[in-house]
Design an enzyme around this catalytic site. Structure first.
Site, PDB file in Angstrom:
ATOM      1  N   TYR A  43     -15.924  -8.510 -81.770  1.00  0.00           N
ATOM      2  CA  TYR A  43     -15.970  -8.203 -80.388  1.00  0.00           C
ATOM      3  C   TYR A  43     -16.863  -7.201 -80.102  1.00  0.00           C
ATOM      4  O   TYR A  43     -17.874  -7.118 -79.505  1.00  0.00           O
ATOM      5  CB  TYR A  43     -14.680  -7.895 -79.598  1.00  0.00           C
ATOM      6  CG  TYR A  43     -14.657  -7.713 -78.294  1.00  0.00           C
ATOM      7  CD1 TYR A  43     -14.721  -8.537 -77.224  1.00  0.00           C
ATOM      8  CD2 TYR A  43     -14.269  -6.404 -77.824  1.00  0.00           C
ATOM      9  CE1 TYR A  43     -15.068  -8.378 -75.825  1.00  0.00           C
ATOM     10  CE2 TYR A  43     -14.133  -6.044 -76.218  1.00  0.00           C
ATOM     11  CZ  TYR A  43     -14.501  -6.938 -75.296  1.00  0.00           C
ATOM     12  OH  TYR A  43     -14.572  -6.848 -73.941  1.00  0.00           O
TER      13      TYR A  43
ATOM     14  N   SER B 263     -19.812  -3.562 -72.976  1.00  0.00           N
ATOM     15  CA  SER B 263     -18.496  -2.918 -73.030  1.00  0.00           C
ATOM     16  C   SER B 263     -18.738  -1.331 -73.876  1.00  0.00           C
ATOM     17  O   SER B 263     -19.755  -1.329 -74.346  1.00  0.00           O
ATOM     18  CB  SER B 263     -17.666  -3.660 -74.040  1.00  0.00           C
ATOM     19  OG  SER B 263     -16.522  -2.771 -74.682  1.00  0.00           O
TER      20      SER B 263
HETATM   21  P1  NAD Z   1      -9.885 -12.138 -68.653  1.00  0.00           P
HETATM   22  O1  NAD Z   1      -9.298 -12.514 -70.051  1.00  0.00           O
HETATM   23  O2  NAD Z   1      -8.857 -11.615 -67.457  1.00  0.00           O
HETATM   24  O3  NAD Z   1     -10.787 -12.897 -68.214  1.00  0.00           O
HETATM   25  C1  NAD Z   1     -11.659 -13.865 -68.797  1.00  0.00           C
HETATM   26  C2  NAD Z   1     -11.509 -15.096 -68.149  1.00  0.00           C
HETATM   27  O4  NAD Z   1     -12.573 -15.977 -69.062  1.00  0.00           O
HETATM   28  C3  NAD Z   1     -10.124 -15.970 -68.354  1.00  0.00           C
HETATM   29  O5  NAD Z   1      -9.884 -16.605 -67.058  1.00  0.00           O
HETATM   30  C4  NAD Z   1     -10.612 -16.987 -69.215  1.00  0.00           C
HETATM   31  O6  NAD Z   1      -9.825 -18.247 -68.793  1.00  0.00           O
HETATM   32  C5  NAD Z   1     -12.230 -17.209 -69.214  1.00  0.00           C
HETATM   33  N1  NAD Z   1     -12.560 -18.178 -70.160  1.00  0.00           N
HETATM   34  C6  NAD Z   1     -12.523 -17.765 -71.460  1.00  0.00           C
HETATM   35  N2  NAD Z   1     -13.158 -18.725 -72.033  1.00  0.00           N
HETATM   36  C7  NAD Z   1     -14.030 -19.470 -71.359  1.00  0.00           C
HETATM   37  C8  NAD Z   1     -14.581 -20.627 -71.421  1.00  0.00           C
HETATM   38  N3  NAD Z   1     -14.970 -21.105 -72.505  1.00  0.00           N
HETATM   39  N4  NAD Z   1     -15.289 -20.991 -70.375  1.00  0.00           N
HETATM   40  C9  NAD Z   1     -14.868 -20.169 -68.987  1.00  0.00           C
HETATM   41  N5  NAD Z   1     -14.116 -19.430 -68.974  1.00  0.00           N
HETATM   42  C10 NAD Z   1     -13.729 -19.015 -70.138  1.00  0.00           C
HETATM   43  O7  NAD Z   1     -10.836 -10.789 -68.964  1.00  0.00           O
HETATM   44  P2  NAD Z   1     -11.074  -9.408 -68.114  1.00  0.00           P
HETATM   45  O8  NAD Z   1     -10.463  -8.394 -68.558  1.00  0.00           O
HETATM   46  O9  NAD Z   1     -11.040  -9.888 -66.856  1.00  0.00           O
HETATM   47  O10 NAD Z   1     -12.886  -9.325 -68.796  1.00  0.00           O
HETATM   48  C11 NAD Z   1     -13.886  -9.921 -68.110  1.00  0.00           C
HETATM   49  C12 NAD Z   1     -15.060  -9.480 -68.977  1.00  0.00           C
HETATM   50  O11 NAD Z   1     -15.199  -8.118 -69.026  1.00  0.00           O
HETATM   51  C13 NAD Z   1     -14.910  -9.946 -70.337  1.00  0.00           C
HETATM   52  O12 NAD Z   1     -16.423 -10.334 -70.932  1.00  0.00           O
HETATM   53  C14 NAD Z   1     -14.442  -8.545 -71.129  1.00  0.00           C
HETATM   54  O13 NAD Z   1     -14.846  -8.898 -72.544  1.00  0.00           O
HETATM   55  C15 NAD Z   1     -15.273  -7.636 -70.263  1.00  0.00           C
HETATM   56  N6  NAD Z   1     -14.430  -6.380 -70.268  1.00  0.00           N
HETATM   57  C16 NAD Z   1     -13.270  -6.103 -70.104  1.00  0.00           C
HETATM   58  C17 NAD Z   1     -12.674  -4.742 -70.115  1.00  0.00           C
HETATM   59  C18 NAD Z   1     -11.203  -4.619 -69.687  1.00  0.00           C
HETATM   60  O14 NAD Z   1     -10.817  -3.373 -69.730  1.00  0.00           O
HETATM   61  N7  NAD Z   1     -10.586  -5.423 -69.050  1.00  0.00           N
HETATM   62  C19 NAD Z   1     -13.473  -3.976 -70.610  1.00  0.00           C
HETATM   63  C20 NAD Z   1     -14.717  -4.019 -71.019  1.00  0.00           C
HETATM   64  C21 NAD Z   1     -15.182  -5.305 -70.877  1.00  0.00           C
END
Ligand code: NAD
Length: 281
Positions: free
Chosen positions: A177, A164
């Site tokens: 985070y 990130s």
């Molecule tokens: P999201 O919350 O939509 O998806 C995360 C998924 O992880 C969810 O479906 C959730 O059910 C699952 N999850 C949570 N705990 C779990 C567990 N213990 N075991 C298995 N699955 C589990 O998030 P996103 O926005 O799609 O983000 C995906 C990744 O990208 C994450 O690592 C997030 O930190 C990173 N990220 C996102 C952004 C953004 O802008 N959305 C930016 C930078 C990094």
């Protein structure tokens, strides 16, 4: 999106954690178009199943597996089920991750005169902080322990983690985070070195600011105008706009693909419109 036509992962087994979520479901759908067999892992089986069904309905290969990335037994059961359905893992994308409100301060800065109800740094909840560190860091490490065992010595094997912008410079309010994602970048480099003699490349992407269903309300008001936080983000993103999930896809496919990235190992690829390069001056 026509990127998939530039890549051929026919019969490769691609395992994606967090694939019931916004970004990784998108990755799963696009990766399936390359001919890969895609395993969508999520603690939320219903969500992963919905996306797997959409992929299958288009004639591609995908299956959902209920998995808790924090439980070794759960990951091992999923590993065995995938091996029986598709074969062993070739490429692992660790997407399960996220923040928690209990590990988030109300204010950007501590002040001498904060109202008593303010959740300051001193009120952050230990369990909330542990949750965030565990989900992002252990939730990446444990699936690698299970799936990478099968990847040792396999041609084209590689791992992609999700870091990130927080990993470069912490964002205000979210110390756990930020720290956990910094640990992911560091761990990605560690793994790249550790597995370099056995043919597993390990890289990460560091997404910049994207508009997703989860943060839309924080970024835009009812009239669709950017909020103060959104304005700050846009001011600090030289390209002056938010990214789209689709704009992460080129980086993911590129890093996954041995033809393009066979000598790329230990890279944290920012996909951020220049945010991480900009000092603000
Ligand atoms: P999201 O919350 O939509 O998806 C995360 C998924 O992880 C969810 O479906 C959730 O059910 C699952 N999850 C949570 N705990 C779990 C567990 N213990 N075991 C298995 N699955 C589990 O998030 P996103 O926005 O799609 O983000 C995906 C990744 O990208 C994450 O690592 C997030 O930190 C990173 N990220 C996102 C952004 C953004 O802008 N959305 C930016 C930078 C990094």
């Amino acid at each position: 999106m026509t990127l998939a036509k530039n890549h051929n992962f026919k019969d490769k087994v691609v395992v994606i954690t967090g694939a019931g979520g916004v970004l990784c479901a998108y990755f799963a759908k696009e990766i399936a178009k390359t001919g890969a067999k895609v395993a969508l892992l999520d603690i939320n089986l219903e969500s992963a199943q919905k996306f797997a069904a959409e992929i299958s309905a288009q004639g591609y290969i995908a299956k959902a597996y209920k998995t808790n990335v924090l439980e070794l037994d759960s990951i091992k059961q999923t590993r065995d089920a995938i091996a029986a359905d598709f074969g062993t893992c070739d490429i692992l994308i660790n997407g399960a991750g996220g923040n928690n409100l209990k590990a988030t301060t109300d204010n950007e800065f501590h002040e001498l005169d904060l109202p008593p109800a303010t959740k300051s740094f001193f009120d952050l909840d230990k369990a909330g902080i542990e949750f965030v560190f565990n989900l992002n860091y252990l939730g990446t490490l444990l699936p690698i322990q299970v799936f990478a065992k099968d990847m040792v010595g396999k041609k084209g094997a590689n791992i992609i983690n999700i870091s990130s912008m927080n990993a470069y410079t912490p964002l205000t309010k979210i110390p756990a985070y930020s720290g956990a994602k910094a640990a992911i970048s560091n761990f990605t480099q560690w793994l790249a070195v550790h597995f370099s003699h056995v043919g597993i490349r390990c890289n990460a992407i560091a997404p910049g600011f994207l508009v997703s269903n989860q943060n839309r309300a924080l970024l835009f008001d009812a009239e669709g105008k950017p909020t103060a936080r959104a304005h700050k983000i846009l001011t600090n993103t030289p390209m002056g706009r938010f990214g789209e999930a689709s704009e992460l896809m080129g980086g993911i496919l590129f890093l996954m693909d041995e033809e393009y990235a066979s000598f790329i190992n230990g890279v944290i690829l920012p996909i951020d419109g220049g945010f991480s390069a900009y000092s603000g001056v």
